[in-house]
Design a protein around this motif. Structure first.
Motif, short mmCIF file in Angstrom:
data_model
loop_
_atom_site.label_atom_id
_atom_site.label_comp_id
_atom_site.label_asym_id
_atom_site.label_seq_id
_atom_site.Cartn_x
_atom_site.Cartn_y
_atom_site.Cartn_z
N ASP A 1 0.82 -1.21 0.00
CA ASP A 1 0.00 0.00 0.00
C ASP A 1 0.85 1.26 0.00
O ASP A 1 0.46 2.29 -0.54
CB ASP A 1 -0.90 0.04 1.24
N THR A 2 2.04 1.17 0.64
CA THR A 2 2.89 2.33 0.86
C THR A 2 4.34 1.99 0.55
O THR A 2 4.83 0.95 0.97
CB THR A 2 2.78 2.82 2.31
N VAL A 3 5.00 2.91 -0.17
CA VAL A 3 6.43 2.80 -0.46
C VAL A 3 7.18 3.72 0.48
O VAL A 3 6.92 4.92 0.52
CB VAL A 3 6.73 3.20 -1.92
N VAL A 4 8.10 3.16 1.26
CA VAL A 4 8.96 3.96 2.14
C VAL A 4 10.34 4.06 1.47
O VAL A 4 10.92 3.05 1.08
CB VAL A 4 9.10 3.32 3.53
N PHE A 5 10.86 5.29 1.36
CA PHE A 5 12.17 5.52 0.75
C PHE A 5 13.14 6.00 1.81
O PHE A 5 12.87 6.99 2.50
CB PHE A 5 12.06 6.56 -0.36
N ASP A 6 14.27 5.31 1.95
CA ASP A 6 15.31 5.74 2.90
C ASP A 6 16.68 5.35 2.35
O ASP A 6 17.15 4.22 2.51
CB ASP A 6 15.10 5.10 4.27
N ILE A 7 17.33 6.28 1.66
CA ILE A 7 18.65 6.08 1.08
C ILE A 7 19.46 7.36 1.26
O ILE A 7 18.95 8.47 1.07
CB ILE A 7 18.57 5.75 -0.43
N GLN A 8 20.73 7.21 1.61
CA GLN A 8 21.64 8.35 1.73
C GLN A 8 22.07 8.84 0.36
O GLN A 8 22.65 8.09 -0.43
CB GLN A 8 22.88 7.95 2.53
N ASP A 9 21.79 10.09 0.06
CA ASP A 9 22.20 10.72 -1.20
C ASP A 9 23.56 11.38 -1.00
O ASP A 9 24.06 11.49 0.12
CB ASP A 9 21.13 11.74 -1.61
N VAL A 10 24.18 11.85 -2.11
CA VAL A 10 25.45 12.58 -1.99
C VAL A 10 25.37 13.99 -2.54
O VAL A 10 26.37 14.71 -2.54
CB VAL A 10 26.61 11.82 -2.66
N GLY A 11 24.20 14.41 -3.03
CA GLY A 11 24.02 15.81 -3.40
C GLY A 11 24.26 16.18 -4.85
O GLY A 11 24.26 17.36 -5.18
N ALA A 12 24.47 15.18 -5.73
CA ALA A 12 24.74 15.47 -7.14
C ALA A 12 23.60 14.96 -8.01
O ALA A 12 23.08 13.87 -7.78
CB ALA A 12 26.06 14.83 -7.57
N ARG A 13 23.24 15.73 -9.05
CA ARG A 13 22.14 15.36 -9.91
C ARG A 13 22.33 14.00 -10.56
O ARG A 13 21.36 13.26 -10.77
CB ARG A 13 21.95 16.42 -11.01
N PHE A 14 23.56 13.64 -10.90
CA PHE A 14 23.77 12.39 -11.63
C PHE A 14 23.96 11.19 -10.73
O PHE A 14 24.27 10.09 -11.20
CB PHE A 14 24.91 12.50 -12.64
N TYR A 15 23.77 11.34 -9.43
CA TYR A 15 23.77 10.18 -8.53
C TYR A 15 22.38 9.57 -8.59
O TYR A 15 21.39 10.25 -8.31
CB TYR A 15 24.13 10.63 -7.12
N THR A 16 22.28 8.31 -8.95
CA THR A 16 21.01 7.78 -9.44
C THR A 16 19.93 7.60 -8.38
O THR A 16 18.76 7.42 -8.72
CB THR A 16 21.22 6.43 -10.15
N TYR A 17 20.27 7.63 -7.10
CA TYR A 17 19.25 7.34 -6.09
C TYR A 17 18.11 8.34 -6.07
O TYR A 17 16.96 8.00 -5.79
CB TYR A 17 19.88 7.26 -4.69
N ILE A 18 18.40 9.61 -6.36
CA ILE A 18 17.31 10.58 -6.35
C ILE A 18 16.35 10.33 -7.51
O ILE A 18 15.15 10.64 -7.42
CB ILE A 18 17.80 12.04 -6.34
N TRP A 19 16.85 9.74 -8.58
CA TRP A 19 15.96 9.41 -9.70
C TRP A 19 15.24 8.10 -9.46
O TRP A 19 14.15 7.88 -10.01
CB TRP A 19 16.74 9.45 -11.01
N THR A 20 15.81 7.23 -8.63
CA THR A 20 15.05 6.09 -8.13
C THR A 20 13.85 6.60 -7.33
O THR A 20 12.73 6.10 -7.47
CB THR A 20 15.92 5.18 -7.25
N LEU A 21 14.09 7.61 -6.48
CA LEU A 21 12.99 8.24 -5.73
C LEU A 21 11.94 8.80 -6.69
O LEU A 21 10.73 8.55 -6.52
CB LEU A 21 13.55 9.34 -4.83
N TYR A 22 12.38 9.55 -7.67
CA TYR A 22 11.46 10.15 -8.65
C TYR A 22 10.65 9.07 -9.35
O TYR A 22 9.42 9.16 -9.48
CB TYR A 22 12.27 10.97 -9.65
N ASP A 23 11.33 8.04 -9.83
CA ASP A 23 10.64 6.96 -10.54
C ASP A 23 9.65 6.24 -9.63
O ASP A 23 8.55 5.86 -10.07
CB ASP A 23 11.66 5.96 -11.10
N CYS A 24 10.03 6.04 -8.37
CA CYS A 24 9.12 5.38 -7.42
C CYS A 24 7.90 6.24 -7.14
O CYS A 24 6.78 5.73 -7.02
CB CYS A 24 9.85 5.05 -6.12
N MET A 25 8.09 7.55 -7.04
CA MET A 25 6.96 8.44 -6.82
C MET A 25 6.00 8.40 -8.01
O MET A 25 4.78 8.30 -7.84
CB MET A 25 7.46 9.87 -6.57
N ARG A 26 6.55 8.47 -9.19
CA ARG A 26 5.71 8.44 -10.39
C ARG A 26 4.98 7.11 -10.51
O ARG A 26 3.78 7.06 -10.80
CB ARG A 26 6.58 8.70 -11.62
#
Length: 422
Positions: free
Chosen positions: A143-168
């Protein structure tokens, strides 16, 4: 129906005493080591979630998107903690690039299967988006997706786009998303570098944000939902940290560091990464396969002239010195490389993007063997073809930075609407 920003902040700001929870059937939450328990230590989103008795997850079948960085203040993994807590119905785990347990190198992930520690089903999200990823969430029965990953602050680090893709994907599948916040390890005082042009969108940059975004993952989630997913926003909750300030680097958080990927072993690596990762777009090594990835760059045949030219730029907060290294894998594996080592002596003054551009400019000028990757990967990393063409034309660092200034100013205005911390 999405929560209002006021509602999100009210939910996320709930605090309590970690380690004093005593709900029936709940596994005890071990108090963190006293050395990490100073009053001014940062409390992560997960700690705040636990302190609130996991209220936002009540009655939900939960799936967690995480990797080895999803840990408690005493270095236990949140999946292991949640699995033994009767208050949370944890039914699935989703792994990003490098995998849930972190066994894969760059550009790889772990196959789907069962987590040997918990027996939970693990799904691979890397490379999946849209309806394909929505179908994974549906198949997992969550029912719910929980996201918890340490980012490093750069656009090309893929985890933030994993977040974006999961939200979409969650919006498509009718699922909710809860983002547990963690520090931006290089601080969040400002954004820096060029803003992505949509024509150059890829897995290392889906939407137009700055190369060094200066945001936390929860702030990015709010920005994604408000700016890029507004046509079909996800039901989003963010759980804030306490004790983090925008001028804080990771060493000031009191939290344990876990490498978020195999080639970001330390916070110092993260500090340089937004600049030196640009060398992925060239024929020079960015230091993968050494003990100091992204703190060195070079190739066979490079002499000391490069370091001298980079140092002569006088860029604030950093020194450049000649370096020699032999990568164990990746580009130039097993070969002696000459090049440059970055030594950051003033983190507050250091701009990693300008440093990276300075290194590209001087490498091009001093080494006849310099070449871009034939697929022009540098354009995906910088977000357009402008940096590559300006370097080739002989432009200097300040001229190149001036070219992205207007776009950065526009992004900074948008960014400011979603910041959660002083």
């Amino acid at each position: 129906m999405t929560l209002s920003r006021r509602g999100l902040l009210g939910l996320a700001g709930t605090t309590g005493a970690l380690g004093t929870l005593g709900a029936a059937g709940a596994a005890p939450v071990r108090p963190p080591d006293p050395a990490a328990g100073a009053a001014d230590r940062v409390r992560t989103g997960f700690e705040q979630l636990a302190a609130d008795g996991y209220a936002v997850l009540a009655g939900q079948r939960v799936g967690v998107v995480t990797n080895p960085t999803g840990i408690t203040a005493d270095a236990r993994h949140l999946v292991d903690v949640l699995h033994t807590d009767a208050r949370v119905d944890l039914v699935a785990v989703f792994g990003p690039e490098h995998g849930f347990r972190g066994t894969a190198q760059a550009g790889g992930s772990e196959t789907a299967g069962r987590d040997p520690a918990t027996g939970l089903p693990v799904y691979d999200t890397y490379g999946k988006s849209g309806q394909k990823l929505a179908d994974v969430f549906t198949a997992a029965g969550i029912d719910t997706v929980v996201f918890d990953i340490q980012d490093v602050g750069a656009r090309f680090y893929t985890y933030i786009w994993t977040l974006y893709d999961c939200m979409r994907a969650a919006a498509l599948a009718g699922k909710a998303v809860v983002v547990l916040d963690r520090p931006n390890p290089v601080g969040g005082r400002r954004a820096a570098g060029p803003v992505l042009e949509r024509a150059y969108a890829s897995g290392v940059g889906r939407e137009p944000i700055a190369l060094a975004h200066g945001m936390t993952v929860a702030e990015l989630a709010l920005l994604f939902n408000g700016e890029f997913l507004a046509a079909q926003p996800v039901r989003l909750s963010t759980v804030r940290m306490t004790g983090w300030r925008r001028d804080s680097f990771f060493g000031a958080t009191g939290l344990p560091w876990v490498p978020p990927s195999p080639n970001v072993p330390t916070p110092d690596t993260a500090l340089a990464y937004a600049g030196t990762c640009l060398f992925e777009g060239t024929n020079l090594s960015e230091g993968r396969g050494t003990t100091t990835p992204f703190e060195v760059a070079g190739a066979e045949g490079v002499g000391r002239r490069w370091a001298e030219a980079a140092e002569a730029l006088g860029l604030p907060g950093v020194w450049f010195r000649e370096a020699y290294f032999t990568p164990a894998f990746s580009k130039h594996a097993g070969k002696m490389c000459g090049g440059v080592r970055l030594i950051v002596h003033d983190r507050a003054a250091f701009d990693p993007v300008r440093a990276g551009i300075g290194l590209l400019v001087t490498a091009k000028r001093t080494w006849s063997g310099f070449a871009w990757r034939t697929d022009h990967w540098i354009d995906r990393l910088t977000g357009s073809d402008r940096v590559r063409k300006m370097v080739d034309a002989g432009a200097g660092v300040e001229e190149i930075a001036a070219d992205w200034a207007a776009g950065l100013e526009r992004f900074a205005a948008v960014r400011g609407r979603y910041l959660l911390y002083p």
